[in-house]
Design a protein around this motif. Structure first.
Motif, PDB file in Angstrom:
ATOM      1  N   ILE A 195       0.960  -0.940  -0.176  1.00  0.00           N
ATOM      2  CA  ILE A 195       0.056  -0.177   0.149  1.00  0.00           C
ATOM      3  C   ILE A 195       1.120   1.370  -0.264  1.00  0.00           C
ATOM      4  O   ILE A 195       2.197   1.437   0.501  1.00  0.00           O
ATOM      5  CB  ILE A 195      -0.981   0.692   1.565  1.00  0.00           C
ATOM      6  N   VAL A 196       0.383   2.463  -0.577  1.00  0.00           N
ATOM      7  CA  VAL A 196       1.270   3.518  -0.890  1.00  0.00           C
ATOM      8  C   VAL A 196       0.909   4.325   0.439  1.00  0.00           C
ATOM      9  O   VAL A 196       0.106   4.790   0.392  1.00  0.00           O
ATOM     10  CB  VAL A 196       0.862   3.817  -1.968  1.00  0.00           C
ATOM     11  N   LEU A 197       1.719   4.269   1.339  1.00  0.00           N
ATOM     12  CA  LEU A 197       1.767   5.081   2.540  1.00  0.00           C
ATOM     13  C   LEU A 197       1.187   6.755   2.238  1.00  0.00           C
ATOM     14  O   LEU A 197       0.427   7.445   2.901  1.00  0.00           O
ATOM     15  CB  LEU A 197       2.544   4.864   3.494  1.00  0.00           C
ATOM     16  N   ASP A 198       2.134   7.148   1.078  1.00  0.00           N
ATOM     17  CA  ASP A 198       2.228   8.628   0.937  1.00  0.00           C
ATOM     18  C   ASP A 198       3.176   9.305   0.345  1.00  0.00           C
ATOM     19  O   ASP A 198       3.977   7.601   0.009  1.00  0.00           O
ATOM     20  CB  ASP A 198       1.970   9.742   1.928  1.00  0.00           C
ATOM     21  N   PHE A 199       3.586   9.946  -0.538  1.00  0.00           N
ATOM     22  CA  PHE A 199       4.617  10.848  -1.209  1.00  0.00           C
ATOM     23  C   PHE A 199       5.732  11.736  -0.855  1.00  0.00           C
ATOM     24  O   PHE A 199       4.079  12.805  -0.348  1.00  0.00           O
ATOM     25  CB  PHE A 199       4.360  10.562  -2.370  1.00  0.00           C
ATOM     26  N   LYS A 215      -3.555  11.527  -9.699  1.00  0.00           N
ATOM     27  CA  LYS A 215      -4.490   9.837  -9.150  1.00  0.00           C
ATOM     28  C   LYS A 215      -3.505   9.370 -10.676  1.00  0.00           C
ATOM     29  O   LYS A 215      -2.531   7.731 -10.388  1.00  0.00           O
ATOM     30  CB  LYS A 215      -5.344   9.707  -9.574  1.00  0.00           C
ATOM     31  N   LYS A 216      -3.664   9.553 -11.984  1.00  0.00           N
ATOM     32  CA  LYS A 216      -2.976   9.332 -13.108  1.00  0.00           C
ATOM     33  C   LYS A 216      -0.918   8.585 -13.174  1.00  0.00           C
ATOM     34  O   LYS A 216      -0.728   7.919 -13.249  1.00  0.00           O
ATOM     35  CB  LYS A 216      -3.119   9.476 -13.864  1.00  0.00           C
ATOM     36  N   LEU A 217      -0.593  10.039 -11.809  1.00  0.00           N
ATOM     37  CA  LEU A 217       0.490   9.787 -12.486  1.00  0.00           C
ATOM     38  C   LEU A 217       1.178   8.607 -11.024  1.00  0.00           C
ATOM     39  O   LEU A 217       1.863   7.555 -11.534  1.00  0.00           O
ATOM     40  CB  LEU A 217       1.778  11.251 -11.733  1.00  0.00           C
ATOM     41  N   GLU A 218       0.469   8.332 -10.180  1.00  0.00           N
ATOM     42  CA  GLU A 218       0.764   7.780  -8.566  1.00  0.00           C
ATOM     43  C   GLU A 218       0.073   6.649  -9.302  1.00  0.00           C
ATOM     44  O   GLU A 218       1.430   4.912  -9.094  1.00  0.00           O
ATOM     45  CB  GLU A 218      -0.771   8.211  -7.240  1.00  0.00           C
ATOM     46  N   GLU A 219      -0.735   5.722 -10.188  1.00  0.00           N
ATOM     47  CA  GLU A 219      -1.130   4.704 -10.431  1.00  0.00           C
ATOM     48  C   GLU A 219       0.150   4.416 -11.421  1.00  0.00           C
ATOM     49  O   GLU A 219       0.236   2.718 -11.481  1.00  0.00           O
ATOM     50  CB  GLU A 219      -2.639   4.930 -11.304  1.00  0.00           C
ATOM     51  N   LYS A 220       0.013   4.839 -12.326  1.00  0.00           N
ATOM     52  CA  LYS A 220       1.566   4.865 -13.425  1.00  0.00           C
ATOM     53  C   LYS A 220       2.890   4.285 -11.854  1.00  0.00           C
ATOM     54  O   LYS A 220       3.513   3.300 -12.911  1.00  0.00           O
ATOM     55  CB  LYS A 220       1.612   6.295 -14.602  1.00  0.00           C
ATOM     56  N   ILE A 221       3.475   4.987 -11.476  1.00  0.00           N
ATOM     57  CA  ILE A 221       4.379   4.631 -10.682  1.00  0.00           C
ATOM     58  C   ILE A 221       4.232   3.190  -9.714  1.00  0.00           C
ATOM     59  O   ILE A 221       5.019   2.952 -10.307  1.00  0.00           O
ATOM     60  CB  ILE A 221       4.954   5.882  -9.458  1.00  0.00           C
ATOM     61  N   PHE A 246      10.901   4.777  -2.256  1.00  0.00           N
ATOM     62  CA  PHE A 246      11.017   4.772  -3.974  1.00  0.00           C
ATOM     63  C   PHE A 246      11.395   6.000  -4.322  1.00  0.00           C
ATOM     64  O   PHE A 246      10.524   7.046  -4.326  1.00  0.00           O
ATOM     65  CB  PHE A 246      10.441   4.203  -5.136  1.00  0.00           C
ATOM     66  N   ASP A 247      13.074   6.406  -4.604  1.00  0.00           N
ATOM     67  CA  ASP A 247      13.265   8.199  -4.838  1.00  0.00           C
ATOM     68  C   ASP A 247      13.074   7.970  -6.533  1.00  0.00           C
ATOM     69  O   ASP A 247      13.581   7.197  -7.372  1.00  0.00           O
ATOM     70  CB  ASP A 247      15.173   8.318  -4.656  1.00  0.00           C
ATOM     71  N   ILE A 248      12.431   8.868  -7.144  1.00  0.00           N
ATOM     72  CA  ILE A 248      11.747   8.902  -7.949  1.00  0.00           C
ATOM     73  C   ILE A 248      12.208  10.325  -8.818  1.00  0.00           C
ATOM     74  O   ILE A 248      12.039  10.941  -7.809  1.00  0.00           O
ATOM     75  CB  ILE A 248      10.331   7.908  -8.238  1.00  0.00           C
ATOM     76  N   ILE A 249      12.211  10.359 -10.018  1.00  0.00           N
ATOM     77  CA  ILE A 249      12.380  11.824 -10.816  1.00  0.00           C
ATOM     78  C   ILE A 249      11.517  12.407 -11.813  1.00  0.00           C
ATOM     79  O   ILE A 249      10.915  10.921 -12.515  1.00  0.00           O
ATOM     80  CB  ILE A 249      13.819  11.565 -11.592  1.00  0.00           C
ATOM     81  N   ILE A 250      10.898  12.700 -11.829  1.00  0.00           N
ATOM     82  CA  ILE A 250       9.558  13.198 -13.000  1.00  0.00           C
ATOM     83  C   ILE A 250      10.079  13.767 -14.167  1.00  0.00           C
ATOM     84  O   ILE A 250      10.347  15.261 -13.122  1.00  0.00           O
ATOM     85  CB  ILE A 250       7.973  13.436 -12.383  1.00  0.00           C
ATOM     86  N   GLU A 253       8.313  15.487 -19.833  1.00  0.00           N
ATOM     87  CA  GLU A 253       7.527  14.919 -20.317  1.00  0.00           C
ATOM     88  C   GLU A 253       6.664  13.770 -19.741  1.00  0.00           C
ATOM     89  O   GLU A 253       6.099  12.951 -20.661  1.00  0.00           O
ATOM     90  CB  GLU A 253       8.958  14.102 -21.091  1.00  0.00           C
ATOM     91  N   ASN A 254       6.805  13.414 -18.032  1.00  0.00           N
ATOM     92  CA  ASN A 254       6.097  13.123 -17.286  1.00  0.00           C
ATOM     93  C   ASN A 254       6.428  11.600 -17.356  1.00  0.00           C
ATOM     94  O   ASN A 254       5.989  10.456 -17.460  1.00  0.00           O
ATOM     95  CB  ASN A 254       4.033  12.928 -17.805  1.00  0.00           C
TER      96      ASN A 254
END
Length: 358
Positions: A195-199, A215-221, A246-250, A253-254
């Motif tokens: 479960i995604v606790l938060d970001f 939400k779309k970005l969250e579900e994609k990740i 998870f350290d992520i760079i957006i 270009e998304n």
């Protein structure tokens, strides 16, 4: 419920203090000068900690210090039917070793910047002679004292490479610099689901901003990064049970590039995470250990407060951080009024406006 928190880190102290506020919990800890009951046991002494847990009828043990994730508490506690929140040692290597984590991402087709790792300084220096700058240089082993270094020139890169090897790093990682917004997802996993606790969104300047969910970005990740990580770990390395960052760079270009894994909450983030999630933490940690997360959460995104709008984190002169909650800041005008009430000075206020509009 009786809880034992193991570790000497700031996260260990924060977690101990958080649980100690609950009158229904009796909290023991190896972290001195925290609110819990201090045990006087070396966190590395697995046998003594096991005996303490048995003697004191501990219901839940949590290893809250990433420096200890290479210690095999799991087998000793499991053999004695003691519930402990810590990932399998083999699974935790994806976060403990950046090079191992990168190879795992590459093998499982998880998008990450181009990378190379080196065990000899001369080979690393030769490599950066012929690449495009900036580049990111990191020690292989996860460390709170040695972080990523962005080198803008060959000279800067050479000096950092030599410094890391002089500091007894056996291996270093060099990866392409990817421009974009940095975001850290925190997931609680039982080894098979999560479960995604938060970001938290992080910027390399004076302010960090948290919230504003897409939400779309969250579900994609979740589908392209988080779920493949958890499932492939279970198949190849072992079950990762616990907190995984998870350290992520957006990019503009998304595109979502996974940079690295974190084996627990970062010290700066843990208090925000604990206070910002509407769940009983002791209960959901137990759900992760016994594998019942899917029974409790119908969606991987259920564990967050729905009414939270965002917060700014301000560095203070003493090196501490102050969080300004902006729960009602639906517009920038509301945000500005809220920040002015907190005494934010004009340069920081201008930067806050810039970040708000990103």
């Amino acid at each position: 419920m009786r809880i034992l928190v193991i570790g000497n880190s700031k996260s260990s102290e924060t977690l101990t203090n958080f649980f100690s506020e609950d009158e229904n919990l009796l909290v023991f800890t190896t972290k001195e000068n925290s609110k819990g009951n201090f045990t006087h046991i070396d966190p590395y002494d697995v046998e003594e900690l096991k005996e303490f847990a048995l003697a004191n009828e501990i219901n839940l043990t949590i290893v809250a210090d990433s420096a200890l994730f290479g210690v095999d508490y799991l087998s000793v506690f499991n053999e004695n039917n003691l519930a402990i929140l810590i990932p399998d040692p083999e699974a935790s290597k994806i976060a403990y070793s950046k090079c191992f984590g990168k190879k795992f991402m590459y093998r499982n087709k998880i998008l990450t910047p181009k990378f190379s790792f080196f065990e000899r300084p001369n080979l690393a220096v030769d490599y950066v002679k012929n690449i495009q700058f900036p580049v990111v240089i990191k020690p292989d082993i996860h460390s709170e004292t040695e972080s990523a270094y962005i080198a803008e020139t060959f000279g800067c890169a050479k000096r950092q490479i030599e410094k890391l090897f002089q500091n007894d790093n056996k291996k270093i990682l060099i990866e392409d610099y990817v421009y974009g917004k940095e975001i850290t997802f925190y997931v609680l996993t039982d080894g098979f689901s999560g479960i995604v606790l938060d970001f938290i969104k992080t910027y390399e300047n004076k302010l960090a901003i948290k919230g504003f969910y897409d939400k779309k970005l969250e579900e994609k990740i979740y589908k392209e990064i988080i779920l493949p990580t958890i499932s492939n770990l279970a198949e190849t390395e072992g079950e990762y049970v616990g907190i995984l960052g998870f350290d992520i760079i957006i990019t503009p270009e998304n595109k979502a590039y996974l940079i690295e894994y974190n084996p627990f909450f970062k010290d700066l983030d843990i208090e925000i995470m604990l206070e910002g999630t509407d769940e009983n933490w002791a209960e959901i940690f137990m759900d992760a250990i016994v594998g019942t997360l899917q029974d409790k959460f119908v969606s991987p995104f259920d564990a967050k407060k729905n009414d939270f709008q965002g917060s700014f984190i301000l560095p203070q002169k003493d090196g501490q951080y102050e969080e300004i909650i902006t729960e009602s800041a639906i517009t920038y005008s509301n945000l500005k009024a809220k920040l002015l009430e907190e005494g934010l000075n004009p340069p920081d206020l201008k930067e806050a406006e810039t970040l708000w509009r990103l």
